[in-house]
Design a protein around this motif. Structure first.
Motif, mmCIF file in Angstrom:
data_model
loop_
_atom_site.group_PDB
_atom_site.id
_atom_site.type_symbol
_atom_site.label_atom_id
_atom_site.label_comp_id
_atom_site.label_asym_id
_atom_site.label_seq_id
_atom_site.Cartn_x
_atom_site.Cartn_y
_atom_site.Cartn_z
ATOM 1 N N ILE A 203 0.852 -1.195 0.000
ATOM 2 C CA ILE A 203 0.000 0.000 0.000
ATOM 3 C C ILE A 203 0.883 1.239 0.000
ATOM 4 N N VAL A 204 0.554 2.159 -0.876
ATOM 5 C CA VAL A 204 1.174 3.490 -0.876
ATOM 6 C C VAL A 204 0.057 4.493 -0.626
ATOM 7 N N GLU A 205 0.164 5.216 0.477
ATOM 8 C CA GLU A 205 -0.886 6.176 0.810
ATOM 9 C C GLU A 205 -0.294 7.525 1.168
ATOM 10 N N ASN A 206 -1.076 8.560 0.946
ATOM 11 C CA ASN A 206 -0.634 9.920 1.242
ATOM 12 C C ASN A 206 -1.813 10.758 1.712
ATOM 13 N N ASN A 207 -1.486 11.810 2.467
ATOM 14 C CA ASN A 207 -2.521 12.760 2.831
ATOM 15 C C ASN A 207 -2.966 13.503 1.577
ATOM 16 N N LEU A 208 -4.249 13.713 1.454
ATOM 17 C CA LEU A 208 -4.820 14.275 0.229
ATOM 18 C C LEU A 208 -4.941 15.787 0.330
ATOM 19 N N GLN A 209 -4.189 16.487 -0.517
ATOM 20 C CA GLN A 209 -4.264 17.952 -0.626
ATOM 21 C C GLN A 209 -4.050 18.312 -2.096
ATOM 22 N N PRO A 210 -5.086 18.106 -2.912
ATOM 23 C CA PRO A 210 -4.956 18.183 -4.373
ATOM 24 C C PRO A 210 -4.513 19.544 -4.883
ATOM 25 N N ARG A 211 -3.660 19.482 -5.887
ATOM 26 C CA ARG A 211 -3.301 20.691 -6.636
ATOM 27 C C ARG A 211 -4.384 20.965 -7.665
ATOM 28 N N GLN A 212 -4.617 22.234 -7.934
ATOM 29 C CA GLN A 212 -5.647 22.610 -8.893
ATOM 30 C C GLN A 212 -5.093 22.837 -10.295
ATOM 31 N N ILE A 245 -7.311 11.037 2.755
ATOM 32 C CA ILE A 245 -6.300 10.043 2.413
ATOM 33 C C ILE A 245 -6.530 9.501 0.998
ATOM 34 N N PHE A 246 -5.432 9.335 0.268
ATOM 35 C CA PHE A 246 -5.465 8.652 -1.023
ATOM 36 C C PHE A 246 -4.589 7.415 -0.895
ATOM 37 N N ARG A 247 -5.145 6.250 -1.252
ATOM 38 C CA ARG A 247 -4.447 4.985 -1.016
ATOM 39 C C ARG A 247 -4.540 4.100 -2.259
ATOM 40 N N VAL A 248 -3.394 3.522 -2.648
ATOM 41 C CA VAL A 248 -3.360 2.572 -3.758
ATOM 42 C C VAL A 248 -2.715 1.282 -3.260
ATOM 43 N N GLU A 249 -3.367 0.167 -3.553
ATOM 44 C CA GLU A 249 -2.863 -1.142 -3.151
ATOM 45 C C GLU A 249 -2.472 -1.929 -4.405
ATOM 46 N N ILE A 250 -1.256 -2.470 -4.404
ATOM 47 C CA ILE A 250 -0.771 -3.224 -5.555
ATOM 48 C C ILE A 250 -0.374 -4.633 -5.121
ATOM 49 N N PRO A 251 -0.596 -5.627 -5.986
ATOM 50 C CA PRO A 251 -0.287 -7.020 -5.614
ATOM 51 C C PRO A 251 1.218 -7.272 -5.571
ATOM 52 N N LEU A 252 1.593 -8.236 -4.750
ATOM 53 C CA LEU A 252 2.929 -8.812 -4.765
ATOM 54 C C LEU A 252 2.801 -10.266 -5.219
ATOM 55 N N ILE A 253 3.800 -10.752 -5.906
ATOM 56 C CA ILE A 253 3.778 -12.130 -6.391
ATOM 57 C C ILE A 253 4.862 -12.913 -5.659
ATOM 58 N N LYS A 254 4.440 -13.934 -4.932
ATOM 59 C CA LYS A 254 5.386 -14.735 -4.161
ATOM 60 C C LYS A 254 6.094 -15.771 -5.033
ATOM 61 N N ASN A 255 5.351 -16.377 -5.956
ATOM 62 C CA ASN A 255 5.889 -17.449 -6.799
ATOM 63 C C ASN A 255 5.633 -17.122 -8.262
ATOM 64 N N MET A 256 6.700 -17.057 -9.060
ATOM 65 C CA MET A 256 6.576 -16.680 -10.458
ATOM 66 C C MET A 256 6.493 -17.870 -11.400
ATOM 67 N N ASP A 257 6.418 -19.096 -10.871
ATOM 68 C CA ASP A 257 6.482 -20.275 -11.727
ATOM 69 C C ASP A 257 5.405 -20.282 -12.805
ATOM 70 N N LYS A 258 4.174 -19.921 -12.460
ATOM 71 C CA LYS A 258 3.101 -20.015 -13.443
ATOM 72 C C LYS A 258 3.105 -18.863 -14.441
ATOM 73 N N TYR A 259 3.981 -17.882 -14.231
ATOM 74 C CA TYR A 259 4.112 -16.779 -15.185
ATOM 75 C C TYR A 259 5.407 -16.866 -15.985
ATOM 76 N N SER A 260 6.208 -17.902 -15.743
ATOM 77 C CA SER A 260 7.546 -17.968 -16.327
ATOM 78 C C SER A 260 7.532 -18.137 -17.834
ATOM 79 N N ASP A 261 6.399 -18.572 -18.430
ATOM 80 C CA ASP A 261 6.351 -18.734 -19.877
ATOM 81 C C ASP A 261 6.203 -17.415 -20.607
ATOM 82 N N LYS A 262 5.926 -16.351 -19.855
ATOM 83 C CA LYS A 262 5.740 -15.053 -20.502
ATOM 84 C C LYS A 262 7.062 -14.334 -20.708
ATOM 85 N N PHE A 263 7.839 -14.249 -19.624
ATOM 86 C CA PHE A 263 9.115 -13.546 -19.710
ATOM 87 C C PHE A 263 10.130 -14.216 -18.802
#
Length: 268
Positions: A203-212, A245-263
């Motif tokens: 999670i990356v979060e910050n206090n929200l004070q938008p620029r115009q 507050i503005f908050r963005v949550e991004i996934p983490l990947i523990k095991n890359m085995d099933k994605y290894s055919d891509k890259f």
């Protein structure tokens, strides 16, 4: 197939001779032989056709898989190539704001920027969390040169998760997005927190004070990141916001085995 049918036909003929010995006329025996050979012929044609269809279907599936992977690579690389100039433009724009105003900080910024760009030219589509945090730390250092005490960033990531996988520029994009879209001043400091959740996401979060004075919809930031995550992992990022507050949550990947055919995956 034909040798097998020939052998099978001979064996069946011998068995028929044993089973019906002395019970059938020559005509009856010839009729049974004809029916037997006809059934074996039809069966061989059917089996041969079925094997041919299975092989062709496997070939088509392999071709479709290769086309899908190639299309994925093209789309992913297009998004990646869109991110790099965007980062370069914003970095140079920040440097331009320091030149003539604070040349000493501009020189320090330029030195840090050169080390940051070593990360941006890498071709790995997936990196370890430790690599991304190291790069993000360098980027935060650049922003601290520019904003000083007006920008505060806390990183709360346990060491045991450093070997997990993440998309390059993912955390840095969220930090850049927060700085770009919010007021950052000594009177109104911007506070960012980068932390791990119990579900092992970031999670990356910050206090929200938008620029115009910032236009939305540049097509590069959050939407780009979300599409890259969907292409690579079939996962979405999560965005939450309220009045403070503005908050963005991004996934983490523990095991890359099933994605290894891509890259090919990059390890430190």
């Amino acid at each position: 197939m034909l040798p097998f049918i020939g052998i099978l036909s001979t064996i069946i003929s011998q068995l028929l001779g044993i089973w019906f010995k002395g019970e059938l006329t020559t005509y009856q025996y010839s009729i049974i032989q004809f029916v037997k050979d006809l059934i074996l012929f039809i069966t061989s044609v059917f089996v041969s056709g079925l094997i041919h269809l299975i092989i062709k279907n496997q070939e088509r599936m392999e071709e479709n898989k290769n086309l899908t992977i190639e299309n994925f690579k093209n789309r992913y690389n297009a998004l990646k190539n869109q991110t790099d100039p965007h980062f370069l433009f914003n970095s140079l724009n920040s440097l331009n704001g320091l030149i003539g105003y604070d040349d000493e900080r501009a020189h320090e910024y330029l030195e840090q920027l050169s080390s940051v760009f070593r990360y941006t030219i890498q071709e790995h589509p997936v990196v370890t969390l430790s690599d991304e945090l190291e790069f993000t730390g360098s980027y935060i250092h650049l922003m601290k040169i520019r904003y000083g005490e007006a920008l505060s960033v806390k990183i709360q990531i346990p060491d045991r998760h450093q070997g997990y996988y993440i998309l390059p520029f993912s955390i840095q994009t969220l930090v850049e997005n927060a700085v770009k879209h919010n007021i950052v001043s000594l009177n109104r400091p911007l506070y960012l927190v980068i932390k791990m959740t119990e579900d092992e996401t970031i999670i990356v979060e910050n206090n929200l004070q938008p620029r115009q004075d910032v236009r939305d919809g540049d097509g590069v930031g959050l939407s780009n990141l979300n599409e890259r995550y969907w292409l690579m992992f079939r996962k979405n990022i999560s965005i939450e916001a309220n009045d403070s507050i503005f908050r963005v949550e991004i996934p983490l990947i523990k095991n890359m085995d099933k994605y290894s055919d891509k890259f090919i995956i990059h390890n430190s």
